[in-house]
Design an enzyme around this catalytic site. Structure first.
Site, PDB file in Angstrom:
ATOM      1  N   LYS A  22       0.832  -1.214   0.000  1.00  0.00           N
ATOM      2  CA  LYS A  22       0.000   0.000   0.000  1.00  0.00           C
ATOM      3  C   LYS A  22       0.868   1.266   0.000  1.00  0.00           C
ATOM      4  CE  LYS A  22      -1.569   1.617   4.097  1.00  0.00           C
ATOM      5  NZ  LYS A  22      -1.340   3.027   4.453  1.00  0.00           N
ATOM      6  N   ASN A  23       1.862   1.301   0.878  1.00  0.00           N
ATOM      7  CA  ASN A  23       2.619   2.540   1.033  1.00  0.00           C
ATOM      8  C   ASN A  23       3.597   2.783  -0.118  1.00  0.00           C
ATOM      9  OD1 ASN A  23       1.179   3.035   3.288  1.00  0.00           O
ATOM     10  ND2 ASN A  23       2.775   2.430   4.742  1.00  0.00           N
ATOM     11  N   ARG A  91      -4.603  10.936   4.216  1.00  0.00           N
ATOM     12  CA  ARG A  91      -3.331  11.623   4.426  1.00  0.00           C
ATOM     13  C   ARG A  91      -2.327  11.367   3.315  1.00  0.00           C
ATOM     14  NH1 ARG A  91       0.076  14.328   7.777  1.00  0.00           N
ATOM     15  NH2 ARG A  91       1.911  13.607   6.667  1.00  0.00           N
ATOM     16  N   CYS A 115      -4.197  12.660  12.747  1.00  0.00           N
ATOM     17  CA  CYS A 115      -4.991  11.438  12.816  1.00  0.00           C
ATOM     18  C   CYS A 115      -4.723  10.795  14.153  1.00  0.00           C
ATOM     19  CB  CYS A 115      -4.701  10.515  11.640  1.00  0.00           C
ATOM     20  SG  CYS A 115      -3.088   9.781  11.711  1.00  0.00           S
ATOM     21  N   ARG A 398      -8.557  -0.427   4.577  1.00  0.00           N
ATOM     22  CA  ARG A 398      -7.709   0.599   3.939  1.00  0.00           C
ATOM     23  C   ARG A 398      -6.349   0.013   3.570  1.00  0.00           C
ATOM     24  NH1 ARG A 398      -6.165   4.420   7.877  1.00  0.00           N
ATOM     25  NH2 ARG A 398      -4.671   4.726   6.212  1.00  0.00           N
TER      26      ARG A 398
HETATM   27  N1  EPU Z   1       7.019  14.410  10.213  1.00  0.00           N
HETATM   28  C1  EPU Z   1       7.259  15.737  10.457  1.00  0.00           C
HETATM   29  N2  EPU Z   1       7.091  16.619   9.418  1.00  0.00           N
HETATM   30  C2  EPU Z   1       6.716  16.210   8.181  1.00  0.00           C
HETATM   31  C3  EPU Z   1       6.469  14.845   7.943  1.00  0.00           C
HETATM   32  C4  EPU Z   1       6.634  13.959   8.984  1.00  0.00           C
HETATM   33  O1  EPU Z   1       7.611  16.120  11.564  1.00  0.00           O
HETATM   34  O2  EPU Z   1       6.603  17.064   7.284  1.00  0.00           O
HETATM   35  C5  EPU Z   1       7.191  13.451  11.317  1.00  0.00           C
HETATM   36  C6  EPU Z   1       5.907  12.660  11.616  1.00  0.00           C
HETATM   37  O3  EPU Z   1       5.067  13.383  12.489  1.00  0.00           O
HETATM   38  C7  EPU Z   1       6.452  11.407  12.226  1.00  0.00           C
HETATM   39  C8  EPU Z   1       7.757  11.190  11.454  1.00  0.00           C
HETATM   40  O4  EPU Z   1       8.092  12.458  10.884  1.00  0.00           O
HETATM   41  O5  EPU Z   1       6.782  11.638  13.565  1.00  0.00           O
HETATM   42  C9  EPU Z   1       7.671  10.162  10.342  1.00  0.00           C
HETATM   43  O6  EPU Z   1       6.559  10.420   9.508  1.00  0.00           O
HETATM   44  P1  EPU Z   1       6.590  10.117   7.958  1.00  0.00           P
HETATM   45  O7  EPU Z   1       6.485  11.393   7.214  1.00  0.00           O
HETATM   46  O8  EPU Z   1       7.740   9.241   7.657  1.00  0.00           O
HETATM   47  O9  EPU Z   1       5.234   9.331   7.786  1.00  0.00           O
HETATM   48  P2  EPU Z   1       4.386   9.314   6.449  1.00  0.00           P
HETATM   49  O10 EPU Z   1       5.296   9.365   5.304  1.00  0.00           O
HETATM   50  O11 EPU Z   1       3.303  10.322   6.528  1.00  0.00           O
HETATM   51  C10 EPU Z   1       4.385   6.767   5.994  1.00  0.00           C
HETATM   52  C11 EPU Z   1       3.356   5.668   5.947  1.00  0.00           C
HETATM   53  C12 EPU Z   1       2.906   5.338   7.363  1.00  0.00           C
HETATM   54  C13 EPU Z   1       4.136   4.923   8.174  1.00  0.00           C
HETATM   55  C14 EPU Z   1       5.177   6.063   8.167  1.00  0.00           C
HETATM   56  C15 EPU Z   1       6.453   5.719   8.895  1.00  0.00           C
HETATM   57  C16 EPU Z   1       2.227   6.032   3.835  1.00  0.00           C
HETATM   58  C17 EPU Z   1       0.964   6.346   3.108  1.00  0.00           C
HETATM   59  N3  EPU Z   1       2.197   6.101   5.165  1.00  0.00           N
HETATM   60  O12 EPU Z   1       3.720   7.896   6.541  1.00  0.00           O
HETATM   61  O13 EPU Z   1       2.037   4.225   7.237  1.00  0.00           O
HETATM   62  O14 EPU Z   1       3.752   4.658   9.505  1.00  0.00           O
HETATM   63  O15 EPU Z   1       5.497   6.379   6.795  1.00  0.00           O
HETATM   64  O16 EPU Z   1       7.030   4.585   8.367  1.00  0.00           O
HETATM   65  O17 EPU Z   1       3.223   5.703   3.222  1.00  0.00           O
HETATM   66  C18 EPU Z   1       0.326   2.775   7.874  1.00  0.00           C
HETATM   67  O18 EPU Z   1       0.529   2.170   6.801  1.00  0.00           O
HETATM   68  O19 EPU Z   1      -0.417   2.315   8.778  1.00  0.00           O
HETATM   69  C19 EPU Z   1       0.967   4.065   8.085  1.00  0.00           C
HETATM   70  C20 EPU Z   1       0.577   4.942   9.006  1.00  0.00           C
END
Ligand code: EPU
Length: 420
Positions: A22-23, A91, A115, A398
């Protein structure tokens, strides 16, 4: 709203084929916006988030056609503003911003909210776009980015909790069509970022270093259509591996990528679970006595936050004390209070959950709060004596393709109840 009724206590046996990640697929679908030529993406899991991304791309003007496990996307003519409500609800849709900015020089994306697992800011995405020359403003609930021209730059995208997965991919996609060379330092090293880079390169981009903390992108003038097969879902694979462990079963995972699962497999070995590798097949079964393990979630290649909740279920069944520390998201322990309904003894101390394991779980009605918490509750239900009803399973749909069907094939007594 559907719920799942599980009668626990059956050791799961048999084979399960791991679906596409998915990701990985969500940003890759968004990357198809970078070209006016058709793209085909294969091994696409049929998930509500993936269908949602398809609807978002359609609302931007792209033609999106799902057939079996592939999706064809043709973004011949697109606009910069998709359906506000669609985008707001998922998101992952933030990753349309980089491609729109690169292709149309402007993007309007509804500001994603927080979230249940944390506040989920996008400051690092925006820092990257600004570094490439974009002007960013918030107007009427939209994040608006404008850049008559994107120019390559040296960017540092490390944040409070380390790198950002979607932020790295988003900025990488924008930089693919920028003028000049971009370097992203403190880039996320997750396999999903590498898969996105591979897709971009097959479209004619010049990305190198993906999978390491420094990614270099030499901008090109135009990208073309491409075909791509998405990597298998390492989080789904980990979830089924833990399902074998918690039910005293034996499951063969087919089509997984063991090289993406080192941190999880290492902890399973430490906990006394046997894992045999044979090419891309992994057989997981309970070995001798379970042993408590301490886990800290980290960016890749550390232990993934997306497997923390599932691993906690295994620790509730393991005699002794385990400490599970969550370092990526600040409130990703929503499953703890629900696991307590099944008899688990878990205390939260700051970012850590202290699990006193070894007591058998007994079934109860529980409420799913986010995707991985829902998976953990399903695992707990499979391990528990008696019946567990997991409510609000739309979270599960999802991110897990046909999870109840796959579990039933492994012998689980699990039934979907339509509550509408
Ligand atoms: N963060 C910031 N600023 C930003 C972006 C992120 O401070 O601009 C922080 C976040 O708050 C968090 C950390 O950085 O503390 C890591 O967040 P990241 O941006 O890596 O998360 P994401 O890219 O939004 C993806 C996956 C998540 C997974 C995380 C971490 C997708 C669609 N989502 O989210 O997946 O947990 O990476 O590996 O790719 C899930 O599949 O259940 C899920 C939540």
């Amino acid at each position: 709203m559907d719920s799942l009724l599980i009668k626990g206590g059956v050791p799961l046996q048999g084979e399960v084929t791991i679906s596409g990640a998915k990701n990985a697929v969500l940003p890759i679908m968004a990357a198809a916006l970078l070209t006016d030529e058709p793209c085909e993406i294969r091994r696409v899991p049929r998930l509500s988030d993936v269908e949602f991304m398809g609807r978002i791309l359609t609302s931007l003007g792209a033609k999106v056609e799902f057939t079996g496990d592939s999706v064809k996307i043709h973004a011949a003519k697109i606009t910069d503003a998709g359906d506000y409500d669609l985008i707001r609800k998922m998101r992952g849709s933030i990753c349309i911003m980089g491609p729109l900015l690169a292709r149309l020089h402007r993007a309007r994306v509804s500001l994603p909210g927080g979230c249940v697992i944390g506040s989920r800011p996008i400051d690092l995405h925006l820092k990257g776009f600004r570094g490439l020359g974009a002007r960013i403003s918030i107007e009427g609930g939209y994040v608006c980015a404008r850049a008559p021209k994107l120019c390559g730059a040296d960017l540092f995208l490390g944040g409070r909790a380390g790198p950002t997965v979607l932020g790295t991919t988003n900025v990488m996609m924008a930089a693919a069509l920028a003028e000049g060379v971009t370097t992203i330092d403190s880039a996320a090293c997750e396999p999903e970022v590498v898969d996105a880079a591979k897709f971009l390169n097959s479209m004619g981009a010049r990305v190198s270093g993906a999978g390491s903390p420094t990614i270099t992108i030499a901008g090109v003038k135009k990208l073309h259509g491409a075909d791509h097969e998405v990597i298998p879902d390492r989080i789904e694979a980990a979830t089924f591996a833990i399902a074998a462990a918690v039910t005293h079963g034996e499951i063969k995972l087919l089509g997984a990528r063991p090289d993406h699962l080192h941190a999880v497999l290492d902890k399973l070995w430490e906990a006394g679970i046997k894992v045999e590798r044979n090419g891309t097949a992994l057989t997981v079964k309970r070995g001798g006595r379970l042993k408590p393990v301490d886990i800290t979630t980290q960016p890749y290649a550390g232990f993934p936050t997306d497997v923390q909740a599932q691993m906690m279920v295994l620790m509730t069944l393991t005699p002794g004390l385990s400490i599970i520390t969550e370092r990526i998201f600040e409130s990703r322990f929503m499953h703890v209070s629900e696991l307590a309904r099944l008899g688990a003894d878990i205390a939260i101390e700051g970012p850590s959950a202290i699990v006193k394991g070894g007591r058998p779980l007994s079934g109860a009605p529980v409420m799913a709060s986010d995707l991985r918490a829902s998976a953990a509750l399903v695992l707990a239900g499979l391990a528990a004596k008696g019946s567990t009803q997991v409510n609000r399973v739309y979270h599960l749909d999802r991110g897990y393709e046909n999870i109840d069907g796959k579990l039933r094939k492994l012998g689980a007594r699990i039934e979907r109840i339509d509550e509408t």
